[in-house]
Scaffold this motif. Structure first.
Motif, PDB file in Angstrom:
ATOM      1  N   THR A 123       7.344  -3.646   0.867  1.00 32.78           N
ATOM      2  CA  THR A 123       6.228  -3.199   0.027  1.00 32.78           C
ATOM      3  C   THR A 123       6.074  -4.061  -1.222  1.00 32.78           C
ATOM      4  OG1 THR A 123       7.587  -1.664  -1.243  1.00 32.78           O
ATOM      5  CG2 THR A 123       6.565  -0.811   0.778  1.00 32.78           C
ATOM      6  N   ASN A 153       1.522  -0.087  -2.181  1.00 33.89           N
ATOM      7  CA  ASN A 153       1.402  -1.250  -1.316  1.00 33.89           C
ATOM      8  C   ASN A 153       1.839  -0.965   0.130  1.00 33.89           C
ATOM      9  OD1 ASN A 153       0.357  -3.709  -2.033  1.00 33.89           O
ATOM     10  ND2 ASN A 153       2.315  -4.781  -1.808  1.00 33.89           N
ATOM     11  N   THR A 154       2.139   0.294   0.414  1.00 35.28           N
ATOM     12  CA  THR A 154       2.627   0.621   1.758  1.00 35.28           C
ATOM     13  C   THR A 154       1.475   0.671   2.748  1.00 35.28           C
ATOM     14  OG1 THR A 154       2.623   2.927   1.042  1.00 35.28           O
ATOM     15  CG2 THR A 154       4.729   1.829   1.192  1.00 35.28           C
TER      16      THR A 154
END
Ligand SMILES: [Zn+2]
Length: 154
Positions: A123, A153-154
């Motif tokens: 991530t 950001n996953t």
């Protein structure tokens, strides 16, 4: 004592040893230094002994390991053994972080928590985005508290 750890376990252990000069912290230190920021390290006079202190910006930066500080992200997973011990330990770390945050804010310090998952793992943010976020935080006079993590950001 006999060395009974597998290499994977040892690596896991090493990543959990708290203290200075961890890789994520060095990354932040180098990145900000390269952009001209100067800081003090681990000022004992301040609550929570922040990793980096920027007196001139009235700001501090903590670089948090996701395991130790119980981050809600993909890097955090309780070990299968001694689960209760770790759960208690991490809950107490989180409680201490909250007290530290409150105490620093009360003293007028601004705080950025940079989480390990923004720097390492799947991530992580790209390029020097983390450093840019830190820079924006430092130069801002308004941001009192910010989390910089890989969770979005996953
Ligand atoms: Zn994390």
């Amino acid at each position: 004592m006999a060395d009974v750890l597998t290499p994977e376990q040892r690596q896991l252990n090493m990543s959990r040893i708290r203290g200075r000069d961890t890789k994520p912290e060095m990354y932040i230190r180098r990145g900000l230094h390269a952009r001209g920021f100067r800081y003090r390290l681990q000022d004992r006079k301040l609550p929570g002994r922040p990793d980096l202190v920027f007196p001139r910006y009235h700001a501090v930066i903590f670089v948090h390991g996701c395991f130790w500080h119980g981050h809600h992200c993909s890097m955090f997973k309780l070990p299968a053994t001694r689960e209760e011990f770790w759960a208690t330990k991490i809950a107490s770390n989180r409680a201490r972080d909250e007290r530290t945050t409150a105490a620093l804010l009360k003293l007028g310090w601004r705080i950025a928590n940079v989480w390990e998952c923004s720097i390492r793992g799947r991530t992580r943010l790209t390029g020097d985005e983390v450093i840019t976020k830190c820079q924006n935080f430092l130069l801002s006079e308004e941001i009192m508290l910010i989390d910089i993590s890989g969770v979005q950001n996953t």
